[in-house]
Design a protein around this motif. Structure first.
Motif, PDB file in Angstrom:
ATOM      1  N   ARG A   1       0.881  -1.252   0.248  1.00 26.90           N
ATOM      2  CA  ARG A   1       0.102   0.008   0.068  1.00 26.90           C
ATOM      3  C   ARG A   1       0.806   1.448  -0.106  1.00 26.90           C
ATOM      4  O   ARG A   1       0.080   2.751   0.204  1.00 26.90           O
ATOM      5  CB  ARG A   1      -1.170  -0.282   1.580  1.00 26.90           C
ATOM      6  N   ALA A   2       2.053   1.291   0.502  1.00 26.98           N
ATOM      7  CA  ALA A   2       2.816   2.516   1.187  1.00 26.98           C
ATOM      8  C   ALA A   2       3.300   3.314  -0.669  1.00 26.98           C
ATOM      9  O   ALA A   2       3.938   2.130  -0.861  1.00 26.98           O
ATOM     10  CB  ALA A   2       3.976   2.491   2.007  1.00 26.98           C
ATOM     11  N   SER A   3       3.061   4.460  -0.871  1.00 27.45           N
ATOM     12  CA  SER A   3       3.543   4.829  -2.363  1.00 27.45           C
ATOM     13  C   SER A   3       5.202   5.977  -1.073  1.00 27.45           C
ATOM     14  O   SER A   3       6.132   6.077  -2.580  1.00 27.45           O
ATOM     15  CB  SER A   3       2.910   6.168  -3.089  1.00 27.45           C
ATOM     16  N   SER A   4       5.954   6.118  -0.098  1.00 28.78           N
ATOM     17  CA  SER A   4       6.381   6.310  -0.146  1.00 28.78           C
ATOM     18  C   SER A   4       7.024   5.840   1.684  1.00 28.78           C
ATOM     19  O   SER A   4       6.415   5.128   2.602  1.00 28.78           O
ATOM     20  CB  SER A   4       6.299   8.203   1.162  1.00 28.78           C
ATOM     21  N   ALA A   5       8.269   5.963   2.073  1.00 25.19           N
ATOM     22  CA  ALA A   5       8.453   5.139   3.442  1.00 25.19           C
ATOM     23  C   ALA A   5       7.838   6.289   4.758  1.00 25.19           C
ATOM     24  O   ALA A   5       6.918   5.343   5.213  1.00 25.19           O
ATOM     25  CB  ALA A   5       9.641   5.695   3.669  1.00 25.19           C
ATOM     26  N   ARG A   6       7.563   7.588   4.588  1.00 25.42           N
ATOM     27  CA  ARG A   6       6.086   8.176   5.451  1.00 25.42           C
ATOM     28  C   ARG A   6       5.261   7.322   5.475  1.00 25.42           C
ATOM     29  O   ARG A   6       4.348   6.682   7.190  1.00 25.42           O
ATOM     30  CB  ARG A   6       6.458   9.921   5.105  1.00 25.42           C
ATOM     31  N   GLU A   7       4.278   7.518   4.701  1.00 25.33           N
ATOM     32  CA  GLU A   7       3.247   7.059   3.594  1.00 25.33           C
ATOM     33  C   GLU A   7       3.283   5.204   4.423  1.00 25.33           C
ATOM     34  O   GLU A   7       2.438   4.879   5.463  1.00 25.33           O
ATOM     35  CB  GLU A   7       2.068   6.768   2.746  1.00 25.33           C
ATOM     36  N   GLY A   8       4.499   4.501   4.268  1.00 24.80           N
ATOM     37  CA  GLY A   8       4.150   3.318   4.852  1.00 24.80           C
ATOM     38  C   GLY A   8       4.627   3.662   6.986  1.00 24.80           C
ATOM     39  O   GLY A   8       3.833   2.595   7.581  1.00 24.80           O
ATOM     40  N   VAL A   9       5.017   4.676   7.409  1.00 28.29           N
ATOM     41  CA  VAL A   9       5.085   4.564   8.996  1.00 28.29           C
ATOM     42  C   VAL A   9       3.360   5.117   9.155  1.00 28.29           C
ATOM     43  O   VAL A   9       2.966   4.198  10.030  1.00 28.29           O
ATOM     44  CB  VAL A   9       5.998   5.655   9.593  1.00 28.29           C
ATOM     45  N   GLU A  10       3.224   6.003   8.021  1.00 30.65           N
ATOM     46  CA  GLU A  10       1.693   6.706   9.073  1.00 30.65           C
ATOM     47  C   GLU A  10       0.508   5.049   8.706  1.00 30.65           C
ATOM     48  O   GLU A  10      -0.682   5.111  10.038  1.00 30.65           O
ATOM     49  CB  GLU A  10       1.119   7.192   7.974  1.00 30.65           C
ATOM     50  N   ILE A  11       0.951   4.203   7.901  1.00 32.46           N
ATOM     51  CA  ILE A  11       0.338   3.262   7.552  1.00 32.46           C
ATOM     52  C   ILE A  11       0.103   2.260   8.554  1.00 32.46           C
ATOM     53  O   ILE A  11      -1.143   1.653   9.532  1.00 32.46           O
ATOM     54  CB  ILE A  11      -0.079   2.305   6.573  1.00 32.46           C
TER      55      ILE A  11
ATOM     56  N   HIS B   1      10.878  -1.813  12.118  1.00 33.27           N
ATOM     57  CA  HIS B   1      10.796  -2.316  10.976  1.00 33.27           C
ATOM     58  C   HIS B   1      11.720  -0.924  10.358  1.00 33.27           C
ATOM     59  O   HIS B   1      11.216   0.253  10.990  1.00 33.27           O
ATOM     60  CB  HIS B   1       9.275  -2.207  10.184  1.00 33.27           C
ATOM     61  N   LEU B   2      12.664  -1.023   9.642  1.00 31.19           N
ATOM     62  CA  LEU B   2      12.667  -0.245   8.387  1.00 31.19           C
ATOM     63  C   LEU B   2      11.784  -0.007   6.850  1.00 31.19           C
ATOM     64  O   LEU B   2      12.097  -0.853   6.330  1.00 31.19           O
ATOM     65  CB  LEU B   2      14.457  -0.451   8.536  1.00 31.19           C
ATOM     66  N   ILE B   3      11.874   1.374   7.119  1.00 37.44           N
ATOM     67  CA  ILE B   3      11.048   2.156   5.761  1.00 37.44           C
ATOM     68  C   ILE B   3      12.139   2.885   5.207  1.00 37.44           C
ATOM     69  O   ILE B   3      12.015   3.519   5.410  1.00 37.44           O
ATOM     70  CB  ILE B   3       9.880   2.170   5.723  1.00 37.44           C
ATOM     71  N   ALA B   4      11.924   2.573   3.825  1.00 32.82           N
ATOM     72  CA  ALA B   4      12.582   3.521   3.289  1.00 32.82           C
ATOM     73  C   ALA B   4      12.380   4.203   1.866  1.00 32.82           C
ATOM     74  O   ALA B   4      11.923   2.425   0.901  1.00 32.82           O
ATOM     75  CB  ALA B   4      13.930   3.478   2.756  1.00 32.82           C
ATOM     76  N   ASP B   5      12.756   4.837   1.237  1.00 34.81           N
ATOM     77  CA  ASP B   5      12.377   5.369  -0.221  1.00 34.81           C
ATOM     78  C   ASP B   5      13.741   5.518  -0.947  1.00 34.81           C
ATOM     79  O   ASP B   5      14.844   6.103  -0.028  1.00 34.81           O
ATOM     80  CB  ASP B   5      11.045   6.199  -0.468  1.00 34.81           C
TER      81      ASP B   5
ATOM     82  N   ILE C   1      12.867   4.162  11.192  1.00 37.42           N
ATOM     83  CA  ILE C   1      12.849   3.225  11.506  1.00 37.42           C
ATOM     84  C   ILE C   1      10.934   3.485  12.712  1.00 37.42           C
ATOM     85  O   ILE C   1      11.420   4.212  13.183  1.00 37.42           O
ATOM     86  CB  ILE C   1      13.782   2.820  12.780  1.00 37.42           C
ATOM     87  N   VAL C   2      11.060   1.998  12.555  1.00 34.89           N
ATOM     88  CA  VAL C   2       9.224   2.182  13.237  1.00 34.89           C
ATOM     89  C   VAL C   2       9.753   1.232  14.216  1.00 34.89           C
ATOM     90  O   VAL C   2       9.631   0.346  14.232  1.00 34.89           O
ATOM     91  CB  VAL C   2       8.272   1.575  12.479  1.00 34.89           C
ATOM     92  N   TRP C   3       9.247   1.292  15.801  1.00 33.91           N
ATOM     93  CA  TRP C   3       9.447   0.433  16.384  1.00 33.91           C
ATOM     94  C   TRP C   3       8.264   0.242  17.372  1.00 33.91           C
ATOM     95  O   TRP C   3       7.644   0.707  17.893  1.00 33.91           O
ATOM     96  CB  TRP C   3      10.229   1.083  17.639  1.00 33.91           C
ATOM     97  N   GLU C   4       7.269  -1.085  16.588  1.00 39.85           N
ATOM     98  CA  GLU C   4       6.180  -1.521  17.562  1.00 39.85           C
ATOM     99  C   GLU C   4       6.450  -2.438  18.650  1.00 39.85           C
ATOM    100  O   GLU C   4       7.113  -3.078  18.975  1.00 39.85           O
ATOM    101  CB  GLU C   4       5.144  -2.476  17.139  1.00 39.85           C
ATOM    102  N   MET C   5       5.376  -1.364  19.746  1.00 40.80           N
ATOM    103  CA  MET C   5       5.752  -2.612  21.398  1.00 40.80           C
ATOM    104  C   MET C   5       4.688  -3.624  21.750  1.00 40.80           C
ATOM    105  O   MET C   5       3.874  -3.606  21.664  1.00 40.80           O
ATOM    106  CB  MET C   5       5.615  -1.306  22.727  1.00 40.80           C
TER     107      MET C   5
END
Ligand SMILES: *[C@@H]1O[C@H](CO)[C@@H](O)[C@H](O)[C@H]1NC(C)=O
Ligand SMILES: *[C@@H]1O[C@H](CO)[C@@H](O)[C@H](O)[C@H]1NC(C)=O
Ligand SMILES: *[C@@H]1O[C@H](CO)[C@@H](O)[C@H](O)[C@H]1NC(C)=O
Ligand SMILES: *[C@@H]1O[C@H](CO)[C@@H](O)[C@H](O)[C@H]1NC(C)=O
Ligand SMILES: *[C@@H]1O[C@H](CO)[C@@H](O)[C@H](O)[C@H]1NC(C)=O
Ligand SMILES: *[C@@H]1O[C@H](CO)[C@@H](O)[C@H](O)[C@H]1NC(C)=O
Ligand SMILES: *[C@@H]1O[C@H](CO)[C@@H](O)[C@H](O)[C@H]1NC(C)=O
Length: 515
Positions: A149-159, A177-181, A187-191
């Motif tokens: 679904r993500a078109s950018s790294a930032r959108e990936g984090v928002e999703i 998760h590491l998400i990059a464009d 870097i997103v840390w899910e607890m």
């Protein structure tokens, strides 16, 4: 003299299947791309898959989450599917901590968004709060949905943030998760804990970040007003409520200190996990700047990183405005210490059977017969298996064999790199000429041919090593009856050379045969 890592050292930490991710900002790379590399540390069989873009009728659902078989049991749930999902390429696998297969740590999608998944352990008292059963999306669901679904790294984090807020998050003790464009990384840390807690930090252009595990340190309490940070609304307040951070103290809010594991003497960057700390790996990568794909491949191939536990290797360069069909990712079919990286493009139409799913290391294979649907595919050689054979023979005497094997891999990859310019230029010219189908056929032909050559090389290596080792009396049969490793923390097969068991791992640079 060859030193082996002491089992007692490995026993200090209880996560042996964890995965590495590398992020290199675009001002540190030779060609100005953002680069991402990684391994997938799962025991399981791994296979390459290219998922086509797809449209879904309204009200389609998607099943996510963990089952009661998971290490931290949960309940599956159905969530809304998107109307359209993007094409992506991923190494899939069949088993981790009882999570339902197939699983993914990420890959790259047609929008040029790359994802890697890496464990990021939480403090024990937070893990203990996790409801039983837990519900929500798990790490593989999140990686897959970001690619879909993500078109950018930032959108990936928002999703990820939206999905956790709506449906919750289920895990095995904390994950990142590491998400990059082409511009940046996150870097997103899910607890763990079932509290819908997560934090995210933007990685800039002049940054190298290595996740092993994933980490975030200082974090602004007014992150909602920052373009460089994101998080769940409760990420600061929950830590205050629990007494994990005192807002009146002079200490800034630090996500690692508030939520990270408090056991052992681990720190965010010098924790002494495995054989090199995050700081040492980041320094070693920075020292390569301007970083090329060959450099990042060499970094991942380091025998302190790539061993029997490194299920595969991936390296991708993200450029602005890439033609989706020409997005290229280098993939090693198993631990790259003794396996070649091959180029794949998103426009490649199929994966050769030899790189597809097989039963070797697949969950439940020992207690079930083959489904006839997979009869032909299972009859083919399996690239992962062949290169595991190379690994086991090579690492039986790394001083003698590793330089030779790696020279062959470098020679093979050098030839692939040399071909890239004509292959990609030809594909681009065909596209410009209105012959996109021909371009896809060309990419498919080249990727398949190269993959088949890699397999032939692997067989040649196994046969040569087999002959040499047996004819020179170097073959060591088993001395006991236990073929399976007893479990977490024990030593597994690796090619460590020049290791001093009396020194802490992060102070060592056993580079004797490292090339
Ligand atoms: C989708 O679900 C909504 C709400 O349940 C319903 O009103 C709608 O008719 C459904 N649409 C289709 C195409 O089934
Ligand atoms: C999700 O939906 C599918 C299809 O309707 C159904 O078979 C499955 O049982 C549902 N799963 C859950 C956990 O409700
Ligand atoms: C964000 O900025 C607005 C406007 O300056 C302020 O009212 C708000 O309190 C800030 N939020 C946080 C979390 O600091
Ligand atoms: C911080 O200081 C305020 C004001 O003195 C006090 O009300 C509050 O309880 C303190 N918080 C903590 C966590 O100590
Ligand atoms: C942490 O380090 C101290 C000092 O080196 C040592 O005494 C202690 O055993 C360590 N703790 C753990 C859990 O490793
Ligand atoms: C990494 O580099 C920094 C800056 O040069 C240095 O201070 C630090 O000690 C290095 N850490 C490791 C583990 O090599
Ligand atoms: C591969 O190419 C690199 C330069 O990119 C060179 O240093 C190395 O010697 C080559 N190795 C082999 C085996 O061809």
């Amino acid at each position: 003299m060859l030193f082996r890592i002491l089992p007692s050292l490995a026993l200090l930490f209880n996560v042996t299947t964890a995965s590495y991710a590398f992020y290199v900002g675009k001002s540190l790379t030779a060609d100005g791309s953002v680069m991402v590399g990684g391994t997938g540390e799962e025991v399981s069989s791994h296979w390459l898959e290219i998922f086509p873009a797809k449209d879904y009728p309204p009200n389609t659902t998607l099943e996510v989450g963990v089952t009661e078989q998971a290490s931290m049991p949960g309940r599956r749930l159905n969530i809304s599917q998107a109307a359209h999902t993007f094409r992506y390429i991923s190494m899939e696998y069949s088993d981790y901590e009882g999570f339902p297969a197939p699983l993914t740590n990420g890959g790259v999608n047609e929008k040029g968004v790359a994802v890697r998944d890496v464990w990021a352990q939480n403090r024990d008292d937070l893990i203990a709060m996790t409801p039983n059963p837990q519900t929500g999306l798990q790490y593989s669901d999140l990686a897959r949905i970001v690619m879909e679904r993500a078109s950018s790294a930032r959108e990936g984090v928002e999703i990820i943030g939206q999905l956790i807020s709506e449906y919750g998050y289920a895990d095995y003790g904390g994950n990142s998760h590491l998400i990059a464009d082409a511009n940046e990384g996150w870097i997103v840390w899910e607890m763990s804990g079932g509290k819908k807690l997560w934090a995210a930090e933007r990685l800039g252009t002049d940054v190298v970040r290595v996740l092993y595990p994933g980490y975030i340190e200082n974090f602004p309490v007014d992150f909602e007003n920052s373009t460089n940070y994101m998080g769940s609304p409760n990420i600061v307040s929950f830590a205050v409520e629990q007494g994990w951070w005192n807002p009146n103290s002079s200490e800034p809010f630090n996500v690692w200190k508030a939520y990270g594991t408090a056991s052992g003497n681990y720190t965010a960057r010098d924790g002494g996990y495995k054989y090199m700390s995050q700081a040492a790996l980041e320094n070693a990568t920075l020292a390569m700047a301007p970083v090329t794909e060959k450099d990042l491949i060499a970094r991942l191939r380091d025998f302190r990183i790539a061993d029997d536990e490194a299920g595969y290797g991936q390296v991708v360069s993200l450029h602005p405005d890439m033609d989706p069909d020409l997005i290229r990712i280098w993939v090693a079919p198993t631990g790259s210490v003794t396996a070649p990286f091959n180029p794949w493009w998103l426009g490649v139409k199929s994966v050769p059977s030899e790189y597809g799913q097989h039963r070797y290391l697949t969950a439940d294979a020992a207690s079930t017969f083959l489904d006839p649907d997979f009869q032909s595919q299972e009859a083919t050689d399996f690239a992962c298996r062949i290169f595991k054979q190379v690994l086991y023979y090579t690492c039986s005497d790394p001083d003698a064999f590793l330089p030779i094997v790696q020279d062959m891999l470098h020679g093979f990859e050098n030839a692939s790199f040399a071909d890239l310019s004509w292959v990609e230029r030809s594909a681009e010219l065909l596209v410009q000429n209105g012959q996109r189908e021909d371009a896809l056929d060309l990419l498919t032909f080249y990727a398949h041919t190269r993959a088949e050559k890699a397999l032939a090389l692997g067989k040649t290596m196994v046969n040569a090593l087999d002959a040499y080792i047996k004819l020179t009396g170097r073959f060591r049969g088993p001395s006991g009856k236990r073929i399976n490793d007893p479990g977490r923390g024990a030593e597994t097969v690796n090619c460590l050379v020049g290791w001093d068991p009396d020194q802490p791992p992060f102070l060592q640079t056993p580079m004797r045969v490292q090339t």
